[in-house]
Motif scaffolding. Structure first.
Motif, PDB file in Angstrom:
ATOM      1  N   VAL A  28       0.838  -1.201   0.000  1.00  0.00           N
ATOM      2  CA  VAL A  28       0.000   0.000   0.000  1.00  0.00           C
ATOM      3  C   VAL A  28       0.872   1.250   0.000  1.00  0.00           C
ATOM      4  O   VAL A  28       0.590   2.212  -0.716  1.00  0.00           O
ATOM      5  CB  VAL A  28      -0.979  -0.009   1.193  1.00  0.00           C
ATOM      6  CG1 VAL A  28      -1.665   1.335   1.362  1.00  0.00           C
ATOM      7  CG2 VAL A  28      -2.013  -1.110   1.010  1.00  0.00           C
ATOM      8  N   ASP A  29       1.943   1.238   0.780  1.00  0.00           N
ATOM      9  CA  ASP A  29       2.858   2.384   0.821  1.00  0.00           C
ATOM     10  C   ASP A  29       3.444   2.653  -0.562  1.00  0.00           C
ATOM     11  O   ASP A  29       3.438   3.787  -1.040  1.00  0.00           O
ATOM     12  CB  ASP A  29       3.968   2.131   1.837  1.00  0.00           C
ATOM     13  CG  ASP A  29       4.848   3.349   2.072  1.00  0.00           C
ATOM     14  OD1 ASP A  29       4.391   4.488   1.872  1.00  0.00           O
ATOM     15  OD2 ASP A  29       6.011   3.155   2.468  1.00  0.00           O
ATOM     16  N   GLU A  34       3.300   5.967  -5.540  1.00  0.00           N
ATOM     17  CA  GLU A  34       3.234   6.042  -7.004  1.00  0.00           C
ATOM     18  C   GLU A  34       2.045   6.868  -7.465  1.00  0.00           C
ATOM     19  O   GLU A  34       2.175   7.732  -8.335  1.00  0.00           O
ATOM     20  CB  GLU A  34       3.157   4.637  -7.595  1.00  0.00           C
ATOM     21  CG  GLU A  34       4.436   3.852  -7.502  1.00  0.00           C
ATOM     22  CD  GLU A  34       4.283   2.418  -7.975  1.00  0.00           C
ATOM     23  OE1 GLU A  34       3.289   2.095  -8.668  1.00  0.00           O
ATOM     24  OE2 GLU A  34       5.157   1.595  -7.642  1.00  0.00           O
ATOM     25  N   VAL A  35       0.870   6.604  -6.902  1.00  0.00           N
ATOM     26  CA  VAL A  35      -0.315   7.331  -7.341  1.00  0.00           C
ATOM     27  C   VAL A  35      -0.245   8.795  -6.916  1.00  0.00           C
ATOM     28  O   VAL A  35      -0.682   9.683  -7.650  1.00  0.00           O
ATOM     29  CB  VAL A  35      -1.618   6.648  -6.863  1.00  0.00           C
ATOM     30  CG1 VAL A  35      -1.899   6.887  -5.399  1.00  0.00           C
ATOM     31  CG2 VAL A  35      -2.795   7.098  -7.699  1.00  0.00           C
ATOM     32  N   ILE A  93      -0.920  12.992   2.953  1.00  0.00           N
ATOM     33  CA  ILE A  93      -1.392  11.701   3.459  1.00  0.00           C
ATOM     34  C   ILE A  93      -0.378  10.620   3.124  1.00  0.00           C
ATOM     35  O   ILE A  93      -0.062   9.763   3.958  1.00  0.00           O
ATOM     36  CB  ILE A  93      -2.780  11.356   2.876  1.00  0.00           C
ATOM     37  CG1 ILE A  93      -3.836  12.329   3.402  1.00  0.00           C
ATOM     38  CG2 ILE A  93      -3.158   9.904   3.196  1.00  0.00           C
ATOM     39  CD1 ILE A  93      -5.166  12.253   2.682  1.00  0.00           C
ATOM     40  N   SER A  94       0.149  10.653   1.922  1.00  0.00           N
ATOM     41  CA  SER A  94       1.150   9.674   1.497  1.00  0.00           C
ATOM     42  C   SER A  94       2.384   9.740   2.385  1.00  0.00           C
ATOM     43  O   SER A  94       2.910   8.707   2.829  1.00  0.00           O
ATOM     44  CB  SER A  94       1.531   9.912   0.031  1.00  0.00           C
ATOM     45  OG  SER A  94       2.508   8.996  -0.381  1.00  0.00           O
ATOM     46  N   ARG A  95       2.862  10.953   2.678  1.00  0.00           N
ATOM     47  CA  ARG A  95       4.028  11.104   3.561  1.00  0.00           C
ATOM     48  C   ARG A  95       3.731  10.586   4.965  1.00  0.00           C
ATOM     49  O   ARG A  95       4.544   9.889   5.577  1.00  0.00           O
ATOM     50  CB  ARG A  95       4.466  12.567   3.614  1.00  0.00           C
ATOM     51  CG  ARG A  95       5.327  12.990   2.433  1.00  0.00           C
ATOM     52  CD  ARG A  95       5.929  14.370   2.642  1.00  0.00           C
ATOM     53  NE  ARG A  95       4.929  15.436   2.632  1.00  0.00           N
ATOM     54  CZ  ARG A  95       4.404  15.966   1.526  1.00  0.00           C
ATOM     55  NH1 ARG A  95       4.793  15.527   0.345  1.00  0.00           N
ATOM     56  NH2 ARG A  95       3.510  16.927   1.604  1.00  0.00           N
ATOM     57  N   GLU A  96       2.560  10.917   5.483  1.00  0.00           N
ATOM     58  CA  GLU A  96       2.180  10.450   6.819  1.00  0.00           C
ATOM     59  C   GLU A  96       2.040   8.932   6.853  1.00  0.00           C
ATOM     60  O   GLU A  96       2.447   8.284   7.810  1.00  0.00           O
ATOM     61  CB  GLU A  96       0.868  11.101   7.278  1.00  0.00           C
ATOM     62  CG  GLU A  96       1.018  12.515   7.733  1.00  0.00           C
ATOM     63  CD  GLU A  96       1.958  12.672   8.919  1.00  0.00           C
ATOM     64  OE1 GLU A  96       1.937  11.831   9.842  1.00  0.00           O
ATOM     65  OE2 GLU A  96       2.729  13.642   8.919  1.00  0.00           O
TER      66      GLU A  96
END
Length: 135
Positions: A28-29, A34-35, A93-96
Motif C-alpha cells: 500500500v505504501d 506512485e499514485v 497523506i502519502s508522507r504520513e
C-alpha cells in the motif's frame, strides 16, 4: 496541530489500519507513493485539486484512467478522498502513511555519507553492520 496536518494523519491512520488488517503495509505504501506522484504531475494535479470540478467528474476520470491500474484498496481510498473533497491532501497523506508504516514495520531510515567512493563489498558490510546494530 494544523487542520491539514490533522486531516493527513487521520486518513493515513485509517489507511494504515486497513492495510495492516489486509497484511500489505509495504504494498500500500509503494502504491500510494506512485499514485501520489502520478496525480501530482502538473496537469493532473490542477484538475484534481480544483474545487470547481465536481467530485463526480473527478471520479469519472479516476474510473476511466486509473481504476484498472490500482488495487481496490487504493482506488476506494481515492474515492473516499474525492467524495469528501480531500484529494488536495493526498501528498501529505502519502508522507504520513509512509512515516506511520515505517513505525508499524519497525523501519528506520539511515543516511551514510562518505568522503570517498565506497566499493560494493564495503557497502554491503556497512549495511549489515547497521542492520545488526538497529535490531
Amino acid at each position: 496541530m494544523q487542520v491539514d496536518k490533522k486531516i493527513s494523519v487521520t486518513y493515513a491512520e485509517a489507511l494504515l489500519k486497513l492495510s495492516v488488517e489486509q497484511g500489505g503495509v509495504e504494498a500500500v505504501d509503494d502504491e500510494l507513493r506512485e499514485v501520489s506522484a502520478l496525480l501530482s504531475s502538473e496537469g493532473l494535479w490542477d484538475f484534481f485539486r480544483s474545487p470547481v470540478i465536481t467530485p463526480d467528474a473527478k471520479q469519472g476520470v479516476m474510473k476511466k484512467q486509473l481504476k484498472s491500474q490500482l488495487s481496490e484498496t487504493i482506488y476506494n481510498f481515492l474515492g473516499v478522498l474525492n467524495v469528501r473533497r480531500r484529494l488536495y491532501a493526498l501528498p501529505d497523506i502519502s508522507r504520513e502513511f509512509s512515516r506511520l508504516g515505517d513505525e508499524e514495520l519497525g523501519r528506520r531510515h539511515v543516511y551514510v555519507y562518505s568522503a570517498a567512493e565506497v566499493d560494493a563489498g564495503a557497502k554491503a558490510a556497512l549495511e549489515q553492520a547497521i542492520k545488526d546494530y538497529l535490531k
